[in-house]
Write an enzyme that holds these catalytic residues in place. Structure first.
Site, PDB file in Angstrom:
ATOM      1  N   TYR A 165       0.857  -1.198   0.000  1.00  0.00           N
ATOM      2  CA  TYR A 165       0.000   0.000   0.000  1.00  0.00           C
ATOM      3  C   TYR A 165       0.894   1.249   0.000  1.00  0.00           C
ATOM      4  O   TYR A 165       0.549   2.295  -0.523  1.00  0.00           O
ATOM      5  CB  TYR A 165      -0.949  -0.031   1.200  1.00  0.00           C
ATOM      6  N   LYS A 172      -3.293   8.601   2.964  1.00  0.00           N
ATOM      7  CA  LYS A 172      -4.552   8.469   3.709  1.00  0.00           C
ATOM      8  C   LYS A 172      -4.423   9.069   5.115  1.00  0.00           C
ATOM      9  O   LYS A 172      -5.396   9.611   5.648  1.00  0.00           O
ATOM     10  CB  LYS A 172      -4.992   7.005   3.792  1.00  0.00           C
TER      11      LYS A 172
HETATM   12  P1  NAD Z   1     -11.966   3.699  -8.424  1.00  0.00           P
HETATM   13  O1  NAD Z   1     -10.804   3.451  -9.319  1.00  0.00           O
HETATM   14  O2  NAD Z   1     -13.289   3.280  -8.917  1.00  0.00           O
HETATM   15  O3  NAD Z   1     -12.051   5.228  -8.003  1.00  0.00           O
HETATM   16  C1  NAD Z   1     -10.921   6.072  -7.928  1.00  0.00           C
HETATM   17  C2  NAD Z   1     -11.322   7.321  -8.668  1.00  0.00           C
HETATM   18  O4  NAD Z   1     -10.297   8.317  -8.562  1.00  0.00           O
HETATM   19  C3  NAD Z   1     -11.538   7.056 -10.174  1.00  0.00           C
HETATM   20  O5  NAD Z   1     -12.818   7.528 -10.557  1.00  0.00           O
HETATM   21  C4  NAD Z   1     -10.438   7.892 -10.815  1.00  0.00           C
HETATM   22  O6  NAD Z   1     -10.800   8.400 -12.085  1.00  0.00           O
HETATM   23  C5  NAD Z   1     -10.330   9.010  -9.781  1.00  0.00           C
HETATM   24  N1  NAD Z   1      -9.134   9.821  -9.980  1.00  0.00           N
HETATM   25  C6  NAD Z   1      -7.825   9.448  -9.948  1.00  0.00           C
HETATM   26  N2  NAD Z   1      -7.047  10.519 -10.259  1.00  0.00           N
HETATM   27  C7  NAD Z   1      -7.886  11.568 -10.461  1.00  0.00           C
HETATM   28  C8  NAD Z   1      -7.700  12.928 -10.830  1.00  0.00           C
HETATM   29  N3  NAD Z   1      -6.479  13.446 -11.050  1.00  0.00           N
HETATM   30  N4  NAD Z   1      -8.800  13.734 -10.954  1.00  0.00           N
HETATM   31  C9  NAD Z   1     -10.035  13.236 -10.741  1.00  0.00           C
HETATM   32  N5  NAD Z   1     -10.275  11.952 -10.416  1.00  0.00           N
HETATM   33  C10 NAD Z   1      -9.211  11.133 -10.292  1.00  0.00           C
HETATM   34  O7  NAD Z   1     -11.601   2.955  -7.051  1.00  0.00           O
HETATM   35  P2  NAD Z   1     -12.299   3.021  -5.613  1.00  0.00           P
HETATM   36  O8  NAD Z   1     -11.727   1.868  -4.883  1.00  0.00           O
HETATM   37  O9  NAD Z   1     -13.755   3.156  -5.752  1.00  0.00           O
HETATM   38  O10 NAD Z   1     -11.662   4.318  -4.971  1.00  0.00           O
HETATM   39  C11 NAD Z   1     -12.430   5.373  -4.436  1.00  0.00           C
HETATM   40  C12 NAD Z   1     -11.876   5.818  -3.089  1.00  0.00           C
HETATM   41  O11 NAD Z   1     -12.105   4.794  -2.128  1.00  0.00           O
HETATM   42  C13 NAD Z   1     -10.376   6.100  -3.079  1.00  0.00           C
HETATM   43  O12 NAD Z   1     -10.117   7.213  -2.248  1.00  0.00           O
HETATM   44  C14 NAD Z   1      -9.822   4.841  -2.445  1.00  0.00           C
HETATM   45  O13 NAD Z   1      -8.557   5.039  -1.850  1.00  0.00           O
HETATM   46  C15 NAD Z   1     -10.902   4.600  -1.419  1.00  0.00           C
HETATM   47  N6  NAD Z   1     -10.905   3.275  -0.804  1.00  0.00           N
HETATM   48  C16 NAD Z   1     -10.935   2.159  -1.581  1.00  0.00           C
HETATM   49  C17 NAD Z   1     -10.911   0.910  -0.985  1.00  0.00           C
HETATM   50  C18 NAD Z   1     -10.926  -0.344  -1.822  1.00  0.00           C
HETATM   51  O14 NAD Z   1     -10.551  -1.402  -1.296  1.00  0.00           O
HETATM   52  N7  NAD Z   1     -11.345  -0.283  -3.081  1.00  0.00           N
HETATM   53  C19 NAD Z   1     -10.883   0.797   0.415  1.00  0.00           C
HETATM   54  C20 NAD Z   1     -10.862   1.953   1.180  1.00  0.00           C
HETATM   55  C21 NAD Z   1     -10.877   3.192   0.562  1.00  0.00           C
END
Ligand code: NAD
Length: 265
Positions: A165, A172
């Site tokens: 990570y 984060k």
């Molecule tokens: P995802 O890939 O669907 O979403 C990530 C989003 O960030 C995408 O829509 C991407 O286009 C956007 N992004 C990246 N760079 C960008 C930029 N410069 N401008 C605008 N948008 C941008 O994946 P996800 O897992 O749904 O992630 C969403 C959030 O949830 C993130 O903050 C991630 O860290 C968090 N999260 C995810 C998990 C998991 O296990 N999937 C767990 C905890 C937290």
């Protein structure tokens, strides 16, 4: 129940409008948040990073039960945010809530050892994944004239070491600290700022973390609820945080991880 209590409304977000930042596809946590919020009566703007996902996200917006449109918003520059907010304000001058569901780190930073993080990789990860929330909150504040609620997505890797990570851990941690500082700044304007800490969920962003399947397997085995977190559980918890039901809650992280974070072994 006191008169005017929010539970008198059948739908938690009836008459409310909000922006969900960071939809890429149907697996995005942002889309799950949009589905939950729309089902509770909210009018939405969904934002996407660039034209590569424009068609998909427009179709997802159309599929929601309530009024929703999709607009571009790249958070990596102030100019990108400025132009996105010009369009957002045209469509939704006074939103009640915003959900920030955006993170990015270069793929090569999400394998190998943390100590090999490059300066460039660090700057990109912290900029897109943490600073963008502050920049976005600053733009949302004057629009939320009736008060409001902003929610961001975080992960346990901010507190404990998760293999690979890497730089996303400090990103984060910075995001969670920003939640507290923003909450203190904006509370006097009745704007609440919180984070949801989701358990691991298979998404595009997650697939960039080397060995992510292991996160899912271990969480399923060790979590008190003995299963993985689903995206609709994250969406529903986010609805709670953007609704009046959580009107006394700000500056905090709500764990939606089937309890995994409480376990030592
Ligand atoms: P995802 O890939 O669907 O979403 C990530 C989003 O960030 C995408 O829509 C991407 O286009 C956007 N992004 C990246 N760079 C960008 C930029 N410069 N401008 C605008 N948008 C941008 O994946 P996800 O897992 O749904 O992630 C969403 C959030 O949830 C993130 O903050 C991630 O860290 C968090 N999260 C995810 C998990 C998991 O296990 N999937 C767990 C905890 C937290």
């Amino acid at each position: 129940m006191e008169e005017g209590h929010p539970r008198e409304n059948a739908m938690l977000l009836q008459g409310k409008s909000g922006i969900v930042f960071g939809v890429a596809n149907k697996r995005s946590i942002a889309y799950a948040c949009a589905q939950s919020a729309s089902a509770q009566g909210a009018t939405l703007i969904l934002t996407y990073q660039n034209e590569r996902v424009e068609k998909t996200v427009k179709e997802l917006a159309d599929s929601l039960p309530n009024e929703a449109i999709a607009l571009p918003c790249d958070v990596s520059t102030e100019a990108g945010l400025d132009s996105a907010f010009e369009k957002i304000v045209d469509h939704m001058p006074n939103p009640h809530f915003g959900v920030h569901s955006i993170a990015f780190a270069p793929r090569e930073e999400l394998e190998g050892r943390f100590c090999d993080t490059t300066r460039e990789g660090w700057n990109t990860a912290l900029d897109v994944s943490a600073y963008s929330f502050t920049s976005l909150a600053r733009r949302m504040e004057p629009l939320m004239t009736e008060g409001g609620s902003l929610v961001t997505m975080t992960y346990f890797g901010s507190e404990k070491v998760m293999p690979h990570y890497n730089v996303m851990g400090p990103a984060k941690a910075a995001l969670e600290a920003s939640v507290r500082y923003l909450a203190a700044d904006m509370g006097p304007n009745n704007i609440r700022i919180n984070a949801v800490s989701a358990g691991p969920i298979r998404t595009l962003a997650a697939s960039g973390v080397s060995g992510f399947s292991q996160f899912l397997d271990i969480a399923r085995e060790k979590a008190p609820l003995r299963r993985n977190t689903s995206r609709d559980e994250v969406g529903d918890a986010t609805v709670f945080l953007v609704s009046d039901l959580s009107r006394g809650v700000t500056g905090t992280t709500l764990w939606v991880d089937c309890g995994y974070h409480i376990m030592a072994l």
